[in-house]
Design a protein around this motif. Structure first.
Motif, short mmCIF file in Angstrom:
data_model
loop_
_atom_site.label_atom_id
_atom_site.label_comp_id
_atom_site.label_asym_id
_atom_site.label_seq_id
_atom_site.Cartn_x
_atom_site.Cartn_y
_atom_site.Cartn_z
N THR A 161 -48.68 37.26 18.65
CA THR A 161 -48.22 36.46 17.50
C THR A 161 -48.02 37.34 16.29
O THR A 161 -47.00 37.25 15.59
N GLU A 162 -48.99 38.21 16.01
CA GLU A 162 -48.91 39.09 14.85
C GLU A 162 -47.79 40.11 15.00
O GLU A 162 -47.16 40.49 14.02
N LYS A 163 -47.52 40.52 16.24
CA LYS A 163 -46.42 41.48 16.45
C LYS A 163 -45.08 40.80 16.16
O LYS A 163 -44.18 41.43 15.58
N GLU A 164 -44.95 39.54 16.53
CA GLU A 164 -43.72 38.81 16.19
C GLU A 164 -43.60 38.63 14.68
O GLU A 164 -42.52 38.81 14.11
N TYR A 202 -56.72 49.43 15.85
CA TYR A 202 -55.35 49.58 15.37
C TYR A 202 -54.81 48.32 14.68
O TYR A 202 -53.83 48.38 13.94
N GLN A 203 -55.47 47.19 14.87
CA GLN A 203 -55.03 45.97 14.18
C GLN A 203 -55.12 46.14 12.66
O GLN A 203 -54.46 45.42 11.90
N LEU A 204 -55.89 47.12 12.22
CA LEU A 204 -55.98 47.37 10.78
C LEU A 204 -54.66 47.88 10.21
O LEU A 204 -54.40 47.73 9.01
N HIS A 205 -53.80 48.45 11.06
CA HIS A 205 -52.47 48.85 10.59
C HIS A 205 -51.68 47.62 10.13
O HIS A 205 -50.91 47.69 9.16
N ASN A 264 -46.69 51.43 12.87
CA ASN A 264 -47.89 51.92 13.57
C ASN A 264 -48.55 50.80 14.36
O ASN A 264 -49.03 51.01 15.48
N PHE A 265 -48.60 49.62 13.77
CA PHE A 265 -49.18 48.47 14.47
C PHE A 265 -48.37 48.11 15.71
O PHE A 265 -48.92 47.93 16.80
N LEU A 266 -47.04 48.04 15.54
CA LEU A 266 -46.19 47.67 16.67
C LEU A 266 -46.26 48.68 17.81
O LEU A 266 -46.12 48.32 18.98
N ASN A 267 -46.47 49.93 17.48
CA ASN A 267 -46.48 51.00 18.48
C ASN A 267 -47.87 51.27 19.06
O ASN A 267 -48.05 52.25 19.77
N SER A 268 -48.82 50.43 18.75
CA SER A 268 -50.19 50.63 19.23
C SER A 268 -50.60 49.49 20.15
O SER A 268 -50.10 48.38 20.04
N GLY A 269 -51.53 49.80 21.03
CA GLY A 269 -52.12 48.76 21.88
C GLY A 269 -51.17 48.19 22.90
O GLY A 269 -50.01 48.56 23.00
N ALA A 270 -51.68 47.25 23.65
CA ALA A 270 -50.90 46.57 24.69
C ALA A 270 -49.93 45.59 24.05
O ALA A 270 -50.21 45.00 23.01
N GLU A 271 -48.79 45.42 24.70
CA GLU A 271 -47.75 44.52 24.19
C GLU A 271 -48.29 43.08 24.04
O GLU A 271 -47.94 42.38 23.10
N SER A 272 -49.15 42.67 24.95
CA SER A 272 -49.66 41.29 24.92
C SER A 272 -50.75 41.08 23.87
O SER A 272 -51.02 39.94 23.48
N GLN A 273 -51.38 42.17 23.44
CA GLN A 273 -52.43 42.04 22.43
C GLN A 273 -51.80 41.76 21.07
O GLN A 273 -50.86 42.42 20.66
N TYR A 327 -61.32 43.54 10.98
CA TYR A 327 -62.12 44.43 11.83
C TYR A 327 -62.54 43.72 13.12
O TYR A 327 -62.55 44.32 14.19
N SER A 328 -62.85 42.44 13.00
CA SER A 328 -63.27 41.67 14.18
C SER A 328 -62.08 41.04 14.90
O SER A 328 -62.26 40.16 15.74
N ALA A 329 -60.86 41.49 14.57
CA ALA A 329 -59.62 41.09 15.24
C ALA A 329 -59.21 39.65 14.98
O ALA A 329 -58.40 39.09 15.71
N ASP A 330 -59.71 39.05 13.92
CA ASP A 330 -59.28 37.71 13.51
C ASP A 330 -58.21 37.89 12.43
O ASP A 330 -58.46 37.74 11.23
N LEU A 331 -57.00 38.22 12.89
CA LEU A 331 -55.93 38.58 11.95
C LEU A 331 -55.39 37.38 11.18
O LEU A 331 -54.95 37.52 10.05
N LYS A 332 -55.46 36.21 11.77
CA LYS A 332 -55.00 35.01 11.07
C LYS A 332 -55.83 34.78 9.80
O LYS A 332 -55.29 34.58 8.71
N ASN A 333 -57.14 34.82 9.93
CA ASN A 333 -58.01 34.64 8.76
C ASN A 333 -57.95 35.84 7.82
O ASN A 333 -58.10 35.68 6.61
N ALA A 334 -57.72 37.02 8.37
CA ALA A 334 -57.58 38.21 7.50
C ALA A 334 -56.39 38.03 6.56
O ALA A 334 -56.52 38.23 5.34
N ILE A 335 -55.26 37.62 7.11
CA ILE A 335 -54.06 37.45 6.26
C ILE A 335 -54.27 36.31 5.27
O ILE A 335 -53.83 36.40 4.12
N ARG A 336 -54.97 35.28 5.68
CA ARG A 336 -55.29 34.20 4.72
C ARG A 336 -56.06 34.76 3.52
O ARG A 336 -55.80 34.41 2.37
#
Length: 192
Positions: free
Chosen positions: A171-174, A133-136, A159-168, A91-100
């Motif tokens: 790493t997670e998009k890759e 949208y990072q929750l996708h 849904n995640f890949l098709n949301s938000g700015a390309e630069s946002q 929720y706070s956009a810390d996706l690295k720790n979320a996946i951990r």
């Protein structure tokens, strides 16, 4: 006083479950009212700390206090604790720790009902706050690794890949593209 606290704790649990079923604000209000009536030593039980974390998040959308409450519960040996922490990081956009945290959660057994509630909650938050949208991304990982629903995982990752700015979340998009390749390969192997 201890018996009364136990009663209020039980009522708080019932209010939470009623909210899970209906998402009606009245149940969150009741949850808060009952939690306010719980007294020592019940205030520091894992269940009360978890319920308070849920209440604080739902009322304020703040994540630091709920994380602190969860850490105080010292319940890190179960899936639900890690799923809750994962959500707060996501929720706070810390996706690295979320996946951990998701990786830790899947080590422990989880009931199907718990998994359904987690997915429902994340979908509810996305409905209310589509800008999160990072929750996708997290739903994709959750559906892939925790539920084993590869088709839904692909949908979530798309849904995640098709949301938000390309630069946002670059790493997670890759990583998402790599995950999707792995999932498609797994699906192909199952169908042959």
């Amino acid at each position: 006083p201890i018996r009364l606290s136990e009663l209020y704790e039980t009522r708080a649990t019932a209010a939470h479950l009623a909210w899970v079923e209906t998402h009606a604000d009245i149940h969150i209000n009741r949850l808060g009212e009952y939690l306010d009536k719980v007294s020592e030593p019940r205030l520091e039980t894992p269940r009360v700390l978890n319920l308070r974390a849920i209440y604080v998040f739902l009322r304020t959308r703040e994540v630091e206090e709920p994380k602190s409450l969860l850490k105080r519960s010292k319940e890190q040996d179960n899936a639900s604790w890690h799923f809750n922490m994962a959500f707060l990081f996501a929720y706070s956009a810390d996706l690295k720790n979320a996946i951990r945290q998701y990786r830790q959660a899947i080590i422990f057994p989880a009931e199907a009902r718990t998994l359904a509630q987690i997915e429902d909650f994340i979908c509810w938050v996305l409905e209310k706050e589509p800008d999160k949208y990072q929750l996708h991304y997290c739903l994709g990982f959750f559906n892939w690794k925790a539920k084993g629903d590869k088709v839904q995982a692909l949908n979530d990752f798309n849904n995640f890949l098709n949301s938000g700015a390309e630069s946002q979340f670059a790493t997670e998009k890759e990583l998402t593209k790599k995950y999707m390749t792995s999932i498609k390969k797994e699906i192909d192997e199952q169908t042959t």
